[in-house]
Write a protein that holds these residues in place. Structure first.
Motif, PDB file in Angstrom:
ATOM      1  N   ARG A 266     -85.508 -11.340 -31.927  1.00 12.14           N
ATOM      2  CA  ARG A 266     -85.148 -12.441 -32.815  1.00 12.14           C
ATOM      3  C   ARG A 266     -84.870 -11.982 -34.238  1.00 12.14           C
ATOM      4  NH1 ARG A 266     -88.854 -16.290 -35.550  1.00 12.14           N
ATOM      5  NH2 ARG A 266     -87.500 -17.918 -36.348  1.00 12.14           N
ATOM      6  N   ARG A 267     -85.764 -11.172 -34.788  1.00 11.22           N
ATOM      7  CA  ARG A 267     -85.572 -10.715 -36.177  1.00 11.22           C
ATOM      8  C   ARG A 267     -84.323  -9.857 -36.312  1.00 11.22           C
ATOM      9  NH1 ARG A 267     -90.867  -9.284 -39.429  1.00 11.22           N
ATOM     10  NH2 ARG A 267     -89.352  -7.869 -40.288  1.00 11.22           N
ATOM     11  N   ALA A 268     -84.149  -8.920 -35.407  1.00 20.67           N
ATOM     12  CA  ALA A 268     -82.977  -8.038 -35.468  1.00 20.67           C
ATOM     13  C   ALA A 268     -81.690  -8.835 -35.270  1.00 20.67           C
ATOM     14  CB  ALA A 268     -83.088  -6.934 -34.422  1.00 20.67           C
ATOM     15  N   ALA A 269     -81.732  -9.812 -34.368  1.00 18.30           N
ATOM     16  CA  ALA A 269     -80.544 -10.640 -34.125  1.00 18.30           C
ATOM     17  C   ALA A 269     -80.189 -11.456 -35.361  1.00 18.30           C
ATOM     18  CB  ALA A 269     -80.786 -11.557 -32.934  1.00 18.30           C
ATOM     19  N   THR A 270     -81.199 -12.000 -36.025  1.00 23.00           N
ATOM     20  CA  THR A 270     -80.937 -12.799 -37.225  1.00 23.00           C
ATOM     21  C   THR A 270     -80.358 -11.932 -38.337  1.00 23.00           C
ATOM     22  OG1 THR A 270     -82.723 -14.298 -36.638  1.00 23.00           O
ATOM     23  CG2 THR A 270     -81.974 -14.352 -38.919  1.00 23.00           C
ATOM     24  N   VAL A 271     -80.925 -10.755 -38.523  1.00 25.61           N
ATOM     25  CA  VAL A 271     -80.381  -9.836 -39.528  1.00 25.61           C
ATOM     26  C   VAL A 271     -78.952  -9.451 -39.154  1.00 25.61           C
ATOM     27  CG1 VAL A 271     -80.617  -7.535 -40.542  1.00 25.61           C
ATOM     28  CG2 VAL A 271     -82.626  -8.999 -40.298  1.00 25.61           C
ATOM     29  N   GLY A 272     -78.718  -9.214 -37.874  1.00 29.90           N
ATOM     30  CA  GLY A 272     -77.363  -8.891 -37.419  1.00 29.90           C
ATOM     31  C   GLY A 272     -76.382 -10.001 -37.703  1.00 29.90           C
ATOM     32  N   VAL A 273     -76.785 -11.242 -37.455  1.00 33.41           N
ATOM     33  CA  VAL A 273     -75.912 -12.384 -37.724  1.00 33.41           C
ATOM     34  C   VAL A 273     -75.609 -12.474 -39.217  1.00 33.41           C
ATOM     35  CG1 VAL A 273     -75.808 -14.916 -37.712  1.00 33.41           C
ATOM     36  CG2 VAL A 273     -76.577 -13.691 -35.681  1.00 33.41           C
ATOM     37  N   LEU A 274     -76.606 -12.270 -40.066  1.00 34.34           N
ATOM     38  CA  LEU A 274     -76.367 -12.314 -41.512  1.00 34.34           C
ATOM     39  C   LEU A 274     -75.402 -11.219 -41.962  1.00 34.34           C
ATOM     40  CD1 LEU A 274     -79.931 -13.112 -42.885  1.00 34.34           C
ATOM     41  CD2 LEU A 274     -77.885 -14.510 -43.151  1.00 34.34           C
ATOM     42  N   VAL A 275     -75.607 -10.015 -41.469  1.00 35.79           N
ATOM     43  CA  VAL A 275     -74.734  -8.903 -41.859  1.00 35.79           C
ATOM     44  C   VAL A 275     -73.306  -9.149 -41.383  1.00 35.79           C
ATOM     45  CG1 VAL A 275     -74.289  -6.445 -41.504  1.00 35.79           C
ATOM     46  CG2 VAL A 275     -76.602  -7.229 -42.046  1.00 35.79           C
TER      47      VAL A 275
ATOM     48  N   PHE B 258     -66.347  -8.082 -56.374  1.00 34.30           N
ATOM     49  CA  PHE B 258     -66.459  -8.883 -55.159  1.00 34.30           C
ATOM     50  C   PHE B 258     -67.281  -8.148 -54.103  1.00 34.30           C
ATOM     51  CE2 PHE B 258     -64.769 -10.041 -50.933  1.00 34.30           C
ATOM     52  CZ  PHE B 258     -65.176 -11.364 -50.903  1.00 34.30           C
ATOM     53  N   ASP B 259     -66.998  -6.868 -53.881  1.00 35.77           N
ATOM     54  CA  ASP B 259     -67.759  -6.096 -52.897  1.00 35.77           C
ATOM     55  C   ASP B 259     -69.229  -6.008 -53.288  1.00 35.77           C
ATOM     56  OD1 ASP B 259     -65.505  -5.699 -51.382  1.00 35.77           O
ATOM     57  OD2 ASP B 259     -65.141  -3.659 -52.090  1.00 35.77           O
ATOM     58  N   GLY B 260     -69.501  -5.832 -54.564  1.00 32.85           N
ATOM     59  CA  GLY B 260     -70.874  -5.791 -55.036  1.00 32.85           C
ATOM     60  C   GLY B 260     -71.588  -7.108 -54.813  1.00 32.85           C
ATOM     61  N   TRP B 261     -70.872  -8.216 -55.057  1.00 30.62           N
ATOM     62  CA  TRP B 261     -71.450  -9.532 -54.823  1.00 30.62           C
ATOM     63  C   TRP B 261     -71.796  -9.707 -53.349  1.00 30.62           C
ATOM     64  CZ3 TRP B 261     -69.976 -13.626 -51.765  1.00 30.62           C
ATOM     65  CH2 TRP B 261     -70.675 -14.816 -51.967  1.00 30.62           C
ATOM     66  N   VAL B 262     -70.875  -9.313 -52.462  1.00 29.71           N
ATOM     67  CA  VAL B 262     -71.111  -9.451 -51.027  1.00 29.71           C
ATOM     68  C   VAL B 262     -72.361  -8.667 -50.623  1.00 29.71           C
ATOM     69  CG1 VAL B 262     -70.207  -8.865 -48.739  1.00 29.71           C
ATOM     70  CG2 VAL B 262     -68.720  -9.941 -50.419  1.00 29.71           C
ATOM     71  N   VAL B 263     -72.445  -7.425 -51.065  1.00 31.03           N
ATOM     72  CA  VAL B 263     -73.593  -6.579 -50.704  1.00 31.03           C
ATOM     73  C   VAL B 263     -74.885  -7.147 -51.292  1.00 31.03           C
ATOM     74  CG1 VAL B 263     -74.621  -4.297 -51.034  1.00 31.03           C
ATOM     75  CG2 VAL B 263     -72.220  -4.498 -50.372  1.00 31.03           C
ATOM     76  N   ALA B 264     -74.852  -7.552 -52.550  1.00 32.47           N
ATOM     77  CA  ALA B 264     -76.065  -8.041 -53.216  1.00 32.47           C
ATOM     78  C   ALA B 264     -76.589  -9.322 -52.571  1.00 32.47           C
ATOM     79  CB  ALA B 264     -75.794  -8.273 -54.706  1.00 32.47           C
ATOM     80  N   VAL B 265     -75.717 -10.278 -52.331  1.00 31.64           N
ATOM     81  CA  VAL B 265     -76.160 -11.548 -51.754  1.00 31.64           C
ATOM     82  C   VAL B 265     -76.655 -11.330 -50.329  1.00 31.64           C
ATOM     83  CG1 VAL B 265     -75.437 -13.868 -51.055  1.00 31.64           C
ATOM     84  CG2 VAL B 265     -74.711 -12.948 -53.260  1.00 31.64           C
ATOM     85  N   CYS B 266     -75.967 -10.505 -49.567  1.00 28.35           N
ATOM     86  CA  CYS B 266     -76.419 -10.198 -48.206  1.00 28.35           C
ATOM     87  C   CYS B 266     -77.793  -9.534 -48.238  1.00 28.35           C
ATOM     88  CB  CYS B 266     -75.403  -9.308 -47.494  1.00 28.35           C
ATOM     89  SG  CYS B 266     -75.844  -8.932 -45.787  1.00 28.35           S
ATOM     90  N   ALA B 267     -77.974  -8.560 -49.114  1.00 33.23           N
ATOM     91  CA  ALA B 267     -79.254  -7.855 -49.205  1.00 33.23           C
ATOM     92  C   ALA B 267     -80.375  -8.804 -49.613  1.00 33.23           C
ATOM     93  CB  ALA B 267     -79.138  -6.702 -50.200  1.00 33.23           C
TER      94      ALA B 267
ATOM     95  N   LEU C 123     -80.533 -12.102 -49.128  1.00 36.04           N
ATOM     96  CA  LEU C 123     -80.843 -13.007 -48.025  1.00 36.04           C
ATOM     97  C   LEU C 123     -81.603 -12.310 -46.904  1.00 36.04           C
ATOM     98  CD1 LEU C 123     -77.622 -15.207 -47.802  1.00 36.04           C
ATOM     99  CD2 LEU C 123     -79.869 -15.843 -48.667  1.00 36.04           C
ATOM    100  N   VAL C 124     -81.184 -11.095 -46.565  1.00 35.64           N
ATOM    101  CA  VAL C 124     -81.890 -10.344 -45.524  1.00 35.64           C
ATOM    102  C   VAL C 124     -83.316 -10.054 -45.975  1.00 35.64           C
ATOM    103  CG1 VAL C 124     -81.978  -8.128 -44.311  1.00 35.64           C
ATOM    104  CG2 VAL C 124     -79.829  -9.398 -44.426  1.00 35.64           C
ATOM    105  N   SER C 125     -83.495  -9.649 -47.227  1.00 41.21           N
ATOM    106  CA  SER C 125     -84.838  -9.365 -47.756  1.00 41.21           C
ATOM    107  C   SER C 125     -85.711 -10.608 -47.727  1.00 41.21           C
ATOM    108  CB  SER C 125     -84.782  -8.865 -49.188  1.00 41.21           C
ATOM    109  OG  SER C 125     -83.863  -7.867 -49.340  1.00 41.21           O
ATOM    110  N   MET C 126     -85.161 -11.725 -48.148  1.00 36.59           N
ATOM    111  CA  MET C 126     -85.923 -12.963 -48.138  1.00 36.59           C
ATOM    112  C   MET C 126     -86.324 -13.349 -46.720  1.00 36.59           C
ATOM    113  SD  MET C 126     -83.834 -15.166 -51.000  1.00 36.59           S
ATOM    114  CE  MET C 126     -84.634 -16.688 -50.586  1.00 36.59           C
ATOM    115  N   TYR C 127     -85.417 -13.193 -45.782  1.00 41.01           N
ATOM    116  CA  TYR C 127     -85.728 -13.528 -44.401  1.00 41.01           C
ATOM    117  C   TYR C 127     -86.814 -12.617 -43.858  1.00 41.01           C
ATOM    118  CZ  TYR C 127     -85.494 -13.790 -39.377  1.00 41.01           C
ATOM    119  OH  TYR C 127     -85.839 -13.889 -38.056  1.00 41.01           O
ATOM    120  N   LEU C 128     -86.685 -11.314 -44.080  1.00 31.37           N
ATOM    121  CA  LEU C 128     -87.669 -10.372 -43.545  1.00 31.37           C
ATOM    122  C   LEU C 128     -89.026 -10.539 -44.212  1.00 31.37           C
ATOM    123  CD1 LEU C 128     -85.495  -7.161 -43.130  1.00 31.37           C
ATOM    124  CD2 LEU C 128     -86.285  -8.731 -41.348  1.00 31.37           C
TER     125      LEU C 128
END
Length: 116
Positions: free
Chosen positions: A59-68, A95-104, A106-111
């Motif tokens: 579940r955790r890996a799948a959720t992180v995968g979906v976010l990425v 733009f690329d920095g924003w994508v990476v930062a927001v993804c990171a 969200l993933v950190s918050m979820y984990l």
């Protein structure tokens, strides 16, 4: 014997007429081909997200995968369909920095919030 007088032309800077440069048909085909290819990649990424989200894998890996995958799709849409690939380098990097930062984030918050 004096030379005959010739009418003088006013001294104006000559600006060559620049006709609009037509875009080669190959360029249109190439852009269309690229858009179709990106669209197929987006569809495959959507299918992958659906597969992961439908209970396949941990579940955790799948959720992180979906976010990425979602943020990879954001990048593809921004670069190819919002024409950021033609934007100045600084804007593309922002733009690329924003994508990476927001993804990171969200993933950190979820984990951090999900139980081990």
């Amino acid at each position: 014997m004096p030379t005959p007088a010739t009418p003088s032309t006013p001294a104006t800077p000559s600006t060559p007429a620049t006709p609009s440069t037509p875009v080669a048909p190959d360029t249109h085909r190439s852009a269309r081909r690229r858009a179709v290819l990106v669209w197929f990649v987006l569809m495959a990424a959507t299918a992958l997200s659906w597969y992961l989200g439908d209970g396949h894998g941990a579940r955790r890996a799948a959720t992180v995968g979906v976010l990425v995958v979602a943020f990879l799709k954001v990048r593809l849409v921004g670069r190819h369909f919002m024409e950021l690939s033609e934007a100045p380098r600084g804007l593309r990097l922002l733009f690329d920095g924003w994508v990476v930062a927001v993804c990171a984030v969200l993933v950190s918050m979820y984990l951090a919030d999900s139980p081990g």
